[in-house]
Design a protein around this motif. Structure first.
Motif, short mmCIF file in Angstrom:
data_model
loop_
_atom_site.label_atom_id
_atom_site.label_comp_id
_atom_site.label_asym_id
_atom_site.label_seq_id
_atom_site.Cartn_x
_atom_site.Cartn_y
_atom_site.Cartn_z
N LEU A 39 7.34 22.33 27.29
CA LEU A 39 7.55 23.77 27.14
C LEU A 39 6.25 24.46 26.73
O LEU A 39 6.01 25.62 27.11
CB LEU A 39 8.64 24.03 26.10
CG LEU A 39 9.02 25.49 25.84
CD1 LEU A 39 9.64 26.11 27.10
CD2 LEU A 39 10.01 25.60 24.67
N LYS A 42 2.82 26.33 28.94
CA LYS A 42 2.58 27.72 29.33
C LYS A 42 1.64 28.44 28.38
O LYS A 42 1.16 29.53 28.69
CB LYS A 42 3.90 28.48 29.42
CG LYS A 42 4.69 28.54 28.11
CD LYS A 42 6.05 29.21 28.33
CE LYS A 42 6.84 29.28 27.04
NZ LYS A 42 8.16 29.92 27.24
N GLN A 43 1.38 27.85 27.20
CA GLN A 43 0.45 28.48 26.26
C GLN A 43 -0.56 27.46 25.73
O GLN A 43 -0.83 27.39 24.53
CB GLN A 43 1.20 29.15 25.11
CG GLN A 43 2.20 28.28 24.38
CD GLN A 43 3.02 29.08 23.38
OE1 GLN A 43 3.59 30.12 23.71
NE2 GLN A 43 3.04 28.62 22.13
N TYR A 47 1.27 25.22 19.46
CA TYR A 47 2.61 25.45 18.90
C TYR A 47 2.60 26.72 18.06
O TYR A 47 1.70 26.96 17.26
CB TYR A 47 3.04 24.28 18.01
CG TYR A 47 4.41 24.51 17.39
CD1 TYR A 47 5.57 24.29 18.12
CD2 TYR A 47 4.52 25.00 16.09
CE1 TYR A 47 6.81 24.54 17.58
CE2 TYR A 47 5.77 25.25 15.53
CZ TYR A 47 6.91 25.02 16.28
OH TYR A 47 8.14 25.27 15.74
N GLU A 50 7.33 31.16 17.45
CA GLU A 50 8.09 31.74 18.55
C GLU A 50 8.43 30.69 19.58
O GLU A 50 9.55 30.67 20.13
CB GLU A 50 7.28 32.87 19.19
CG GLU A 50 7.08 34.10 18.32
CD GLU A 50 6.08 33.89 17.19
OE1 GLU A 50 6.12 34.65 16.21
OE2 GLU A 50 5.24 32.96 17.32
N LEU A 51 7.49 29.80 19.86
CA LEU A 51 7.75 28.71 20.79
C LEU A 51 8.84 27.79 20.23
O LEU A 51 9.74 27.34 20.96
CB LEU A 51 6.48 27.90 21.05
CG LEU A 51 6.63 26.70 21.99
CD1 LEU A 51 6.81 27.17 23.43
CD2 LEU A 51 5.42 25.76 21.89
N ALA A 53 11.25 28.60 18.16
CA ALA A 53 12.56 29.27 18.25
C ALA A 53 13.12 29.18 19.65
O ALA A 53 14.32 28.96 19.84
CB ALA A 53 12.41 30.73 17.83
N GLU A 54 12.24 29.32 20.66
CA GLU A 54 12.69 29.19 22.05
C GLU A 54 13.17 27.77 22.33
O GLU A 54 14.20 27.57 22.97
CB GLU A 54 11.54 29.54 23.00
CG GLU A 54 11.93 29.47 24.47
CD GLU A 54 10.76 29.78 25.40
OE1 GLU A 54 10.92 29.59 26.63
OE2 GLU A 54 9.69 30.18 24.90
N PHE A 55 12.43 26.80 21.81
CA PHE A 55 12.80 25.39 22.02
C PHE A 55 14.13 25.08 21.34
O PHE A 55 14.99 24.40 21.91
CB PHE A 55 11.70 24.49 21.47
CG PHE A 55 11.92 23.02 21.69
CD1 PHE A 55 11.93 22.49 22.97
CD2 PHE A 55 12.12 22.16 20.62
CE1 PHE A 55 12.13 21.14 23.19
CE2 PHE A 55 12.32 20.81 20.82
CZ PHE A 55 12.33 20.29 22.11
N SER A 57 16.55 26.98 20.80
CA SER A 57 17.67 27.64 21.47
C SER A 57 18.10 26.93 22.75
O SER A 57 19.12 27.29 23.34
CB SER A 57 17.30 29.09 21.79
OG SER A 57 16.28 29.15 22.79
N MET A 58 17.34 25.93 23.17
CA MET A 58 17.66 25.21 24.42
C MET A 58 18.73 24.15 24.13
O MET A 58 18.46 22.96 24.04
CB MET A 58 16.39 24.56 24.99
CG MET A 58 15.33 25.57 25.38
SD MET A 58 13.70 24.84 25.74
CE MET A 58 14.11 23.67 27.03
N TYR A 75 16.64 19.26 18.30
CA TYR A 75 15.61 20.27 18.51
C TYR A 75 15.45 21.15 17.27
O TYR A 75 14.34 21.51 16.88
CB TYR A 75 15.94 21.13 19.73
CG TYR A 75 15.78 20.42 21.06
CD1 TYR A 75 15.51 19.05 21.12
CD2 TYR A 75 15.92 21.10 22.26
CE1 TYR A 75 15.38 18.39 22.33
CE2 TYR A 75 15.79 20.46 23.49
CZ TYR A 75 15.53 19.09 23.51
OH TYR A 75 15.40 18.44 24.71
#
Length: 401
Positions: A39, A42-43, A47, A50-51, A53-55, A57-58, A75
């Motif tokens: 994941l 992309k950046q 780490y 925000e990354l 939190a996105e992870f 939520s998966m 996660y």
């Protein structure tokens, strides 16, 4: 500080190894770190919170397309560790708080009232679990008032109390509404709002005492044999046998301390979490032996004062009374008992029933079970079916015609 996923992942894994986590657990963390790395492409693999939190939520499984509790746990725990290192420079391996963080009222007056209520409960020495329950319902009521446009305590009225209880019915079973009312009442008493208390009384939520099925003697023997034959760990055997023999509440078993055990006298002495009353109970030789084997042979090296610790790192006290329920069920299943739903409540009823059948006086049973009032023991009379049958009056002649 290198904040790439790889660098932080190496720090996290090293911390887990130093803390004595099982290799299977560390392997699971490595797998989650790998997916987090994908994941982070992309950046530039850096780490950020925000990354994370996105992870976290998966939570949907790509294989089934459904919510995955395992992904949610794995996660979320990894992000907790990564964030702790990112913000403090150290990996926080303490137990992660369960459940979502509860919302708090925004009104200054309501916030002050909630803080005063918390302080009052603390000063009265209420058990932590009781404080959390009472505070939670008070907080929900204040948020309910704010949602209705009320931000001053003087503007709360009886209709709001009834409306709040009605809103709880969406999440609470009807048979449990008595618990909500009982846990909400102390807060209203604290505020000295007799009008709100009168409205609460209109709810007429009553407690339903169902007749809890007891264990057959064969089932008890099967579980005891399973504990003696080493089918489960000494910790799990000791917890189950302790509950089976004494009828202790799950919260008291969870909080039992090493200092509470009198090894020479074969007793335990503790202060009950629910009532705050002291209680001393004798330990049967088998229970004492399993406790001794666990403490001397299996218990992880730890500074924790509680007797029963987690088997996996971090080796801290069990999270809550729900852990006792899980352990008891696991012991029953390992002993070959598959068709009986058990927990410490069932074992508590079972212990009371054995005493009743042995002709033990109710005040004595009340003392053994650690009730604050002897009347509390009356509910266990429903378990003594033989004595209940003896209370049935014969029908008058011709009544059945």
């Amino acid at each position: 500080m290198d904040t790439t996923v790889t660098a932080i992942g190496d720090v996290v894994v090293a911390a887990l190894e130093d803390a004595g986590y099982m290799q299977s657990t560390i392997g699971q963390f490595r797998k989650s770190i790998k997916w987090l790395g994908f994941l982070a492409k992309k950046q530039d693999f850096v780490y950020t919170s925000e990354l994370g939190a996105e992870f976290a939520s998966m939570t949907t499984s790509p294989r089934t397309g459904r919510y995955s509790a395992q992904r949610h746990t794995d996660y979320g725990r990894l992000v907790w560790l990564f964030d702790s290192y990112l913000h403090t420079g150290a990996v926080d391996l303490s137990m992660r708080p369960r459940g979502r963080q509860k919302e708090k009222p925004s009104s200054p007056e309501f916030s002050k009232l909630l803080a005063a209520w918390s302080q009052d409960m603390e000063q009265r020495g209420l058990a932590r679990s009781t404080q959390d329950c009472f505070r939670g319902l008070a907080c929900e009521y204040l948020i309910f008032l704010e949602a209705g446009g009320i931000s001053w305590w003087a503007d709360a009225d009886g209709y709001s109390v009834l409306g709040f209880l009605e809103s709880l019915r969406i999440r609470w079973a009807e048979s449990s509404m008595w618990s909500a009312v009982a846990s909400f009442r102390p807060f209203l008493k604290f505020t000295s709002r007799t009008d709100l208390l009168d409205a609460l009384a209109l709810a007429r939520a009553r407690r339903h005492h169902e007749i809890v099925p007891l264990l057959d003697a064969g089932v008890e023997g099967q579980v005891v044999d399973g504990c003696c034959q080493g089918l489960v760990s000494s910790r799990d055997a000791a917890i189950t046998l302790l509950s089976l023999a004494t009828g202790l509440r799950a919260c008291d078993i969870r909080s039992l301390r090493l200092a509470d055990i009198d090894w020479r006298g074969g007793t335990i002495g503790l202060v009950q979490q629910k009532t705050g009353n002291p209680l001393t109970l004798p330990l049967p030789p088998l229970v004492l032996a399993k406790l001794a084997h666990y403490v001397l042979e299996e218990r992880p090296v730890s500074d924790e004062e509680e007797v029963f610790l987690r088997l996996k790192a971090p080796h801290v006290a069990l999270a809550d009374h729900a852990a006792i329920y899980v352990i008891v069920n696991k012991v029953f299943r390992a002993s070959g008992v598959e068709d009986v739903k058990v927990g410490t409540r069932v074992l508590r009823y079972n212990a009371a029933s054995r005493l009743l059948r042995a002709g033990t006086a109710l005040p004595t049973i009340s003392a053994i079970l650690g009730h604050a009032h002897s009347d509390s023991t009356n509910v266990y009379l429903s378990a003594d079916t033989e004595r209940l049958r003896s209370c049935v009056l014969p029908l008058p002649e011709g009544a059945g015609r």
